[in-house]
Enzyme design. Structure first.
Site, PDB file in Angstrom:
ATOM      1  N   HIS A  16       0.866  -1.190   0.000  1.00 56.04           N
ATOM      2  CA  HIS A  16       0.000   0.000   0.000  1.00 56.04           C
ATOM      3  C   HIS A  16       0.898   1.235   0.000  1.00 56.04           C
ATOM      4  O   HIS A  16       1.350   1.694   1.056  1.00 56.04           O
ATOM      5  CB  HIS A  16      -0.914  -0.040   1.230  1.00 56.04           C
ATOM      6  CG  HIS A  16      -1.914   1.065   1.284  1.00 56.04           C
ATOM      7  ND1 HIS A  16      -3.077   0.994   2.021  1.00 56.04           N
ATOM      8  CD2 HIS A  16      -1.953   2.288   0.689  1.00 56.04           C
ATOM      9  CE1 HIS A  16      -3.761   2.113   1.879  1.00 56.04           C
ATOM     10  NE2 HIS A  16      -3.089   2.933   1.082  1.00 56.04           N
ATOM     11  N   HIS A  18       1.446   4.901  -2.407  1.00 56.37           N
ATOM     12  CA  HIS A  18       1.117   5.780  -3.530  1.00 56.37           C
ATOM     13  C   HIS A  18       2.421   6.423  -3.976  1.00 56.37           C
ATOM     14  O   HIS A  18       3.032   7.159  -3.183  1.00 56.37           O
ATOM     15  CB  HIS A  18       0.118   6.855  -3.101  1.00 56.37           C
ATOM     16  CG  HIS A  18      -1.150   6.282  -2.531  1.00 56.37           C
ATOM     17  ND1 HIS A  18      -2.297   6.099  -3.281  1.00 56.37           N
ATOM     18  CD2 HIS A  18      -1.445   5.825  -1.289  1.00 56.37           C
ATOM     19  CE1 HIS A  18      -3.238   5.565  -2.514  1.00 56.37           C
ATOM     20  NE2 HIS A  18      -2.745   5.392  -1.301  1.00 56.37           N
ATOM     21  N   GLU A 199     -11.091   3.491   5.553  1.00 57.98           N
ATOM     22  CA  GLU A 199     -10.006   4.360   6.050  1.00 57.98           C
ATOM     23  C   GLU A 199     -10.679   5.421   6.929  1.00 57.98           C
ATOM     24  O   GLU A 199     -10.465   5.479   8.133  1.00 57.98           O
ATOM     25  CB  GLU A 199      -9.247   5.000   4.882  1.00 57.98           C
ATOM     26  CG  GLU A 199      -8.134   5.955   5.324  1.00 57.98           C
ATOM     27  CD  GLU A 199      -7.418   6.645   4.162  1.00 57.98           C
ATOM     28  OE1 GLU A 199      -7.946   6.661   3.044  1.00 57.98           O
ATOM     29  OE2 GLU A 199      -6.314   7.192   4.411  1.00 57.98           O
ATOM     30  N   ASP A 278       1.792   7.080   2.159  1.00 58.00           N
ATOM     31  CA  ASP A 278       2.406   8.263   1.538  1.00 58.00           C
ATOM     32  C   ASP A 278       3.564   8.700   2.438  1.00 58.00           C
ATOM     33  O   ASP A 278       3.458   9.685   3.196  1.00 58.00           O
ATOM     34  CB  ASP A 278       1.365   9.391   1.436  1.00 58.00           C
ATOM     35  CG  ASP A 278       0.166   8.973   0.608  1.00 58.00           C
ATOM     36  OD1 ASP A 278       0.263   8.949  -0.624  1.00 58.00           O
ATOM     37  OD2 ASP A 278      -0.867   8.623   1.206  1.00 58.00           O
TER      38      ASP A 278
HETATM   39  N1  ADE Z   1      -4.312   8.919  -2.164  1.00 55.08           N
HETATM   40  C1  ADE Z   1      -3.073   9.019  -1.659  1.00 55.08           C
HETATM   41  N2  ADE Z   1      -3.070   8.673  -0.372  1.00 55.08           N
HETATM   42  C2  ADE Z   1      -4.339   8.338  -0.038  1.00 55.08           C
HETATM   43  C3  ADE Z   1      -4.975   7.879   1.139  1.00 55.08           C
HETATM   44  N3  ADE Z   1      -4.310   7.702   2.295  1.00 55.08           N
HETATM   45  N4  ADE Z   1      -6.292   7.636   1.095  1.00 55.08           N
HETATM   46  C4  ADE Z   1      -6.980   7.822  -0.017  1.00 55.08           C
HETATM   47  N5  ADE Z   1      -6.430   8.244  -1.154  1.00 55.08           N
HETATM   48  C5  ADE Z   1      -5.110   8.491  -1.176  1.00 55.08           C
HETATM   49 ZN    ZN Z   2      -3.617   4.802   0.474  1.00 58.00          ZN
END
Ligand code: ADE
Ligand code: ZN
Length: 337
Positions: A16, A18, A199, A278
């Protein structure tokens, strides 16, 4: 807070992540300079002062604004190399990386520049960094589903080297049920399926992702804890949940790392793994997260090895690669005695 690193490094898979969320402030300034872009921040310090978030949307505002420095194929390639270099130093041996092609198309960046920039680096990641990789095209749930379907059709048509589709961006008010056709297209093209769910959004979004999108994994899934029957189902079916503890703290899903339910989820038999989401925004990479989790919860070598093995088993890696990585984790575990 200084935290002792885990030695030797714990080998794991990152499921997970990005890639746009790995853009470090220094690289943002470097790319802005290269592309003749004037950033709305005078310097690194001013940019860093914006890294205080109140929820997912407050983070997404900065994340989308900063990605404006990505203009050329070389920019995407440099960002990807920088992440893989850091991930290798974190013990990551396999990555399934999300990219947001729609977000770049909307800014006028050609699809091929974004995909080729990232995928070109991933093509030799095992030789160059010792990391096997897969690419996941993630779609923006707060944009129209038809737009996502059009982009996926273009990716399939151009034989873009993607292994899976994902669903990200603002979750509340954008349930999985809007994307049934997108995921049907993905499955028909032989792609794996993942989706962010639970989330910030409610637990029934997790059920929808499983029942309507037929996903192979849930990204986050934290809010499953609100529904004991759902937890039972996730344990029974061993549905992988790609947890991101630093992200949950920084986006205020939990107050502090000590309040994170990861140890209880592990003890309950949920199939959880540890991921950075991230990392440039949330205070650390996978090695930092494992080290702080170990210190905060006094995790044992067996618990750490279980988290790492879960990540490998839930990955889309080939069986021989999985076996190789599970061997590395067993060796790491033995070295802890
Ligand atoms: N895009 C990048 N990071 C994200 C996250 N934590 N939740 C949803 N979309 C994302
Ligand atoms: Zn994410």
């Amino acid at each position: 807070m200084s935290t002792a690193p885990i030695e030797p490094l714990l080998p794991s898979a990152e499921l997970h992540l990005h890639i746009e969320g790995t853009l470090e402030p220094e690289l943002i300034f470097e790319l802005a300079d290269r592309n003749g872009i004037t950033l709305p921040y005078a310097d690194l310090e001013e940019l860093r002062s914006r890294y205080e978030f109140t929820d997912l949307q407050s983070f997404l505002d900065l994340y989308y604004s900063n990605m404006d420095v990505l203009r050329t194929e070389a920019d995407f390639a440099d960002m990807t190399r920088a992440y893989l270099r850091r991930a290798a130093a974190a013990g990551v041996r396999h990555v399934e990386m999300m990219v947001d092609p729609q977000a770049h198309l909307l800014r006028g960046v050609p699809l091929a520049d974004c995909i080729n920039g990232v995928a070109g680096v991933l093509a030799t990641s095992l030789e160059d960094y010792g990391i096997s990789t897969e690419l996941i095209a993630a779609f923006l749930r707060d944009r129209p589903a038809a737009e996502a379907e059009e982009v996926l059709a273009r990716l399939i048509e151009s034989k873009a080297p993607i292994a899976a589709v994902g669903l990200d961006s603002a979750e509340m008010g954008y349930p999985p049920e809007g994307f049934i056709q997108l995921y049907r297209m993905a499955r028909e093209a032989g792609l794996k399926c993942v989706a962010h769910a639970g989330e910030e959004g409610p637990s029934h979004y997790i059920e929808q992702a499983l029942d309507l999108l037929l996903v192979d994994r849930i990204d986050h899934g934290l809010r499953c804890l609100d529904d004991s029957e759902l937890v039972e189902r996730l344990v029974r079916d061993q549905v992988p949940l790609t947890l991101c503890p630093f992200s949950n703290v920084r986006l205020r899903s939990v107050d502090t790392l000590a309040d994170h339910p990861l140890p209880q989820m592990l003890a309950r038999g949920l199939n959880v793994s540890v991921n950075s989401d991230d990392p440039a925004y949330f205070g650390g990479y996978v090695d930092d997260i494992f080290a702080q989790l170990r210190q905060t919860f006094d995790l044992t070598p067996d618990q750490l090895a279980k988290l790492a093995a879960n990540s490998v088993e839930a990955s889309f890696a080939q069986p021989d690669r999985k076996a190789e990585l599970l061997d590395l984790i067993r060796n790491w575990r033995r070295a802890q005695d």
